[in-house]
Design a protein around this motif. Sequence first.
Motif, PDB file in Angstrom:
ATOM      1  N   LEU A 231       0.913  -1.239   0.094  1.00  0.00           N
ATOM      2  CA  LEU A 231       0.048  -0.032  -0.061  1.00  0.00           C
ATOM      3  C   LEU A 231       0.981   1.203  -0.034  1.00  0.00           C
ATOM      4  O   LEU A 231       0.596   2.190  -0.624  1.00  0.00           O
ATOM      5  CB  LEU A 231      -1.049  -0.155   1.258  1.00  0.00           C
ATOM      6  CG  LEU A 231      -2.177  -0.874   1.081  1.00  0.00           C
ATOM      7  CD1 LEU A 231      -2.748  -0.738   2.397  1.00  0.00           C
ATOM      8  CD2 LEU A 231      -3.034  -0.463   0.111  1.00  0.00           C
ATOM      9  N   LYS A 232       1.925   1.232   0.832  1.00  0.00           N
ATOM     10  CA  LYS A 232       2.841   2.349   0.865  1.00  0.00           C
ATOM     11  C   LYS A 232       3.403   2.637  -0.458  1.00  0.00           C
ATOM     12  O   LYS A 232       3.615   3.644  -1.029  1.00  0.00           O
ATOM     13  CB  LYS A 232       3.858   2.304   1.948  1.00  0.00           C
ATOM     14  CG  LYS A 232       3.246   2.383   3.068  1.00  0.00           C
ATOM     15  CD  LYS A 232       4.255   1.986   4.282  1.00  0.00           C
ATOM     16  CE  LYS A 232       3.894   2.085   5.608  1.00  0.00           C
ATOM     17  NZ  LYS A 232       4.822   1.929   6.933  1.00  0.00           N
ATOM     18  N   GLU A 233       3.779   1.466  -1.181  1.00  0.00           N
ATOM     19  CA  GLU A 233       4.426   1.622  -2.664  1.00  0.00           C
ATOM     20  C   GLU A 233       3.401   2.210  -3.675  1.00  0.00           C
ATOM     21  O   GLU A 233       3.942   3.226  -4.233  1.00  0.00           O
ATOM     22  CB  GLU A 233       4.891   0.246  -2.903  1.00  0.00           C
ATOM     23  CG  GLU A 233       6.188  -0.589  -2.289  1.00  0.00           C
ATOM     24  CD  GLU A 233       6.263  -1.810  -2.538  1.00  0.00           C
ATOM     25  OE1 GLU A 233       5.752  -2.239  -3.799  1.00  0.00           O
ATOM     26  OE2 GLU A 233       7.130  -2.411  -2.077  1.00  0.00           O
ATOM     27  N   ILE A 234       2.205   1.947  -3.393  1.00  0.00           N
ATOM     28  CA  ILE A 234       1.158   2.311  -4.349  1.00  0.00           C
ATOM     29  C   ILE A 234       1.027   3.759  -4.057  1.00  0.00           C
ATOM     30  O   ILE A 234       0.890   4.813  -5.025  1.00  0.00           O
ATOM     31  CB  ILE A 234      -0.148   1.625  -4.323  1.00  0.00           C
ATOM     32  CG1 ILE A 234       0.330   0.393  -4.904  1.00  0.00           C
ATOM     33  CG2 ILE A 234      -1.198   2.303  -4.932  1.00  0.00           C
ATOM     34  CD1 ILE A 234      -1.038  -0.788  -4.685  1.00  0.00           C
ATOM     35  N   GLN A 235       1.087   4.174  -2.651  1.00  0.00           N
ATOM     36  CA  GLN A 235       0.700   5.633  -2.379  1.00  0.00           C
ATOM     37  C   GLN A 235       1.760   6.490  -2.729  1.00  0.00           C
ATOM     38  O   GLN A 235       1.642   7.525  -3.233  1.00  0.00           O
ATOM     39  CB  GLN A 235       0.284   5.806  -0.826  1.00  0.00           C
ATOM     40  CG  GLN A 235      -1.120   5.184  -0.549  1.00  0.00           C
ATOM     41  CD  GLN A 235      -1.012   5.073   1.002  1.00  0.00           C
ATOM     42  OE1 GLN A 235      -0.201   5.305   1.733  1.00  0.00           O
ATOM     43  NE2 GLN A 235      -2.222   4.713   1.369  1.00  0.00           N
ATOM     44  N   ASN A 236       3.030   5.955  -2.735  1.00  0.00           N
ATOM     45  CA  ASN A 236       4.284   6.845  -3.239  1.00  0.00           C
ATOM     46  C   ASN A 236       4.535   6.854  -4.796  1.00  0.00           C
ATOM     47  O   ASN A 236       5.667   7.247  -5.276  1.00  0.00           O
ATOM     48  CB  ASN A 236       5.711   6.198  -2.597  1.00  0.00           C
ATOM     49  CG  ASN A 236       5.490   6.375  -1.126  1.00  0.00           C
ATOM     50  OD1 ASN A 236       5.047   7.459  -0.592  1.00  0.00           O
ATOM     51  ND2 ASN A 236       6.240   5.325  -0.327  1.00  0.00           N
ATOM     52  N   GLY A 237       3.457   6.353  -5.381  1.00  0.00           N
ATOM     53  CA  GLY A 237       3.588   6.381  -6.769  1.00  0.00           C
ATOM     54  C   GLY A 237       4.398   5.398  -7.399  1.00  0.00           C
ATOM     55  O   GLY A 237       5.232   5.393  -8.544  1.00  0.00           O
ATOM     56  N   GLY A 238       4.403   4.239  -6.822  1.00  0.00           N
ATOM     57  CA  GLY A 238       5.296   3.079  -7.557  1.00  0.00           C
ATOM     58  C   GLY A 238       6.656   3.065  -7.098  1.00  0.00           C
ATOM     59  O   GLY A 238       7.138   2.141  -7.371  1.00  0.00           O
ATOM     60  N   LYS A 239       6.919   3.974  -6.310  1.00  0.00           N
ATOM     61  CA  LYS A 239       8.374   3.849  -5.682  1.00  0.00           C
ATOM     62  C   LYS A 239       8.515   3.264  -4.598  1.00  0.00           C
ATOM     63  O   LYS A 239       7.833   3.409  -3.770  1.00  0.00           O
ATOM     64  CB  LYS A 239       8.925   5.307  -5.641  1.00  0.00           C
ATOM     65  CG  LYS A 239       9.014   6.103  -6.798  1.00  0.00           C
ATOM     66  CD  LYS A 239       9.399   7.618  -6.680  1.00  0.00           C
ATOM     67  CE  LYS A 239       9.485   8.222  -7.922  1.00  0.00           C
ATOM     68  NZ  LYS A 239       9.669   9.859  -7.527  1.00  0.00           N
ATOM     69  N   GLN A 240       9.408   2.156  -4.418  1.00  0.00           N
ATOM     70  CA  GLN A 240       9.480   1.716  -3.240  1.00  0.00           C
ATOM     71  C   GLN A 240      10.587   2.356  -2.359  1.00  0.00           C
ATOM     72  O   GLN A 240      11.300   2.811  -2.401  1.00  0.00           O
ATOM     73  CB  GLN A 240      10.291   0.105  -3.615  1.00  0.00           C
ATOM     74  CG  GLN A 240       9.760  -0.530  -4.639  1.00  0.00           C
ATOM     75  CD  GLN A 240      10.777  -2.096  -4.553  1.00  0.00           C
ATOM     76  OE1 GLN A 240      11.755  -2.227  -4.426  1.00  0.00           O
ATOM     77  NE2 GLN A 240      10.093  -2.983  -5.404  1.00  0.00           N
ATOM     78  N   PRO A 241       9.990   2.328  -0.871  1.00  0.00           N
ATOM     79  CA  PRO A 241      10.483   3.090   0.048  1.00  0.00           C
ATOM     80  C   PRO A 241      11.923   2.186   0.480  1.00  0.00           C
ATOM     81  O   PRO A 241      11.726   0.986   0.094  1.00  0.00           O
ATOM     82  CB  PRO A 241       9.574   3.083   1.216  1.00  0.00           C
ATOM     83  CG  PRO A 241       8.735   1.996   0.839  1.00  0.00           C
ATOM     84  CD  PRO A 241       8.702   1.762  -0.511  1.00  0.00           C
TER      85      PRO A 241
END
Length: 71
Positions: free
Chosen positions: A57-67
């Motif tokens: 979910l966090k990846e999707i919310q960040n525009g596909g960029k992996q934290p």
Amino acid sequence: MLKDGDKIFDTGQIILKNVYKVSQEQNEILEGQSEKRVENARKEALTKIRERYNQRLKEIQNGGKQPPTTE
């Protein structure tokens, strides 16, 4: 002698497993322990699934960029 309907299965393997008789009380204890192991494995699996889900979910919310990972 074999009766009609009796079957013999030839697996070609030698069975080297010890077989022990277990009392009803011991059987209940073993079943309880088995249920506890399954429940613990289920809890661990659910925790890992939730972690991966939240990470995705966090990846999707960040525009596909992996934290950055902290492993």
